[in-house]
Design an enzyme around this catalytic site. Structure first.
Site, PDB file in Angstrom:
ATOM      1  N   MET A 147       0.798  -1.187   0.000  1.00  0.00           N
ATOM      2  CA  MET A 147       0.000   0.000   0.000  1.00  0.00           C
ATOM      3  C   MET A 147       0.848   1.261   0.000  1.00  0.00           C
ATOM      4  O   MET A 147       0.542   2.205   0.681  1.00  0.00           O
ATOM      5  CB  MET A 147      -0.925  -0.014   1.199  1.00  0.00           C
ATOM      6  CG  MET A 147      -0.213   0.041   2.526  1.00  0.00           C
ATOM      7  SD  MET A 147      -1.282  -0.060   3.941  1.00  0.00           S
ATOM      8  CE  MET A 147      -1.855  -1.711   3.777  1.00  0.00           C
ATOM      9  N   PRO A 148       1.898   1.292  -0.751  1.00  0.00           N
ATOM     10  CA  PRO A 148       2.723   2.500  -0.738  1.00  0.00           C
ATOM     11  C   PRO A 148       2.063   3.669  -1.465  1.00  0.00           C
ATOM     12  O   PRO A 148       1.301   3.488  -2.413  1.00  0.00           O
ATOM     13  CB  PRO A 148       3.991   2.059  -1.463  1.00  0.00           C
ATOM     14  CG  PRO A 148       3.573   0.909  -2.293  1.00  0.00           C
ATOM     15  CD  PRO A 148       2.452   0.241  -1.581  1.00  0.00           C
ATOM     16  N   PHE A 149       2.343   4.857  -0.965  1.00  0.00           N
ATOM     17  CA  PHE A 149       1.988   6.096  -1.644  1.00  0.00           C
ATOM     18  C   PHE A 149       3.303   6.790  -1.957  1.00  0.00           C
ATOM     19  O   PHE A 149       4.120   7.003  -1.059  1.00  0.00           O
ATOM     20  CB  PHE A 149       1.103   6.971  -0.756  1.00  0.00           C
ATOM     21  CG  PHE A 149       0.774   8.297  -1.388  1.00  0.00           C
ATOM     22  CD1 PHE A 149      -0.058   8.372  -2.496  1.00  0.00           C
ATOM     23  CD2 PHE A 149       1.318   9.463  -0.885  1.00  0.00           C
ATOM     24  CE1 PHE A 149      -0.351   9.584  -3.078  1.00  0.00           C
ATOM     25  CE2 PHE A 149       1.027  10.680  -1.466  1.00  0.00           C
ATOM     26  CZ  PHE A 149       0.192  10.747  -2.573  1.00  0.00           C
TER      27      PHE A 149
END
Length: 125
Positions: free
Chosen positions: A1-3
Site C-alpha cells: 500500500m505504498p503512496f
C-alpha cells in the site's frame, strides 16, 4: 500500500516522468508491495521550488536530482529497505540514465489503519 511522491525540476517530458514512476513501482513490487497497488504523485518544480544541497555527505548532485518519498506500512527489515533503495536506483539508471548520486529516497512508515483507499473506509484496519 505504498503512496509515492516523486519530485524533480521542471523540464522532463511525460515519458521520462512515467519511467521514473515505473522504476519505483517495479522496485516496490520486488519487496512485496501488492501488484496494481500504484498510487503516485509526480511533481515538477521551478528552480528554487525544489531545494537540495548539491554536496551533502560528499555526494555531488546535479540538475537531474529526484526526490522520492514513499509512505508505506511499517514492518520492513533494514535489509528490505536497503534492497528497495538499490532497486529504485538501478531501475532509474536503466530506464532514464539517471546518475545514482541524483536519487534521494525517504521512507515514511505508518500503521495499516492509517490508510483509506476510498469510500471513507479503513480497508486494512
Amino acid at each position: 500500500m505504498p503512496f509515492v511522491r516523486i519530485d524533480l525540476l521542471r523540464g522532463k517530458d511525460a515519458a521520462y516522468r512515467s519511467k521514473l514512476g515505473e522504476a519505483v513501482y517495479d522496485a516496490l513490487t520486488s519487496i512485496g508491495a501488492p501488484k496494481d497497488d500504484r498510487f503516485q504523485v509526480i511533481a515538477e518544480h521551478e528552480p528554487g521550488g525544489l531545494v537540495f544541497d548539491r554536496t551533502y555527505l560528499g555526494i555531488e548532485r546535479g540538475d537531474n536530482f529526484v526526490a522520492v518519498q514513499i509512505t508505506l506500512r511499517e514492518g520492513r527489515t533494514v535489509e528490505q529497505k536497503q534492497a528497495l533503495y538499490a532497486a529504485i536506483v538501478k531501475n532509474m539508471v536503466a530506464s532514464v540514465g539517471m546518475r545514482p548520486q541524483d536519487v534521494f529516497i525517504n521512507l515514511v512508515e505508518n500503521a495499516k489503519e492509517n490508510w483509506s483507499f476510498g469510500n471513507g473506509e479503513a480497508q486494512y484496519a
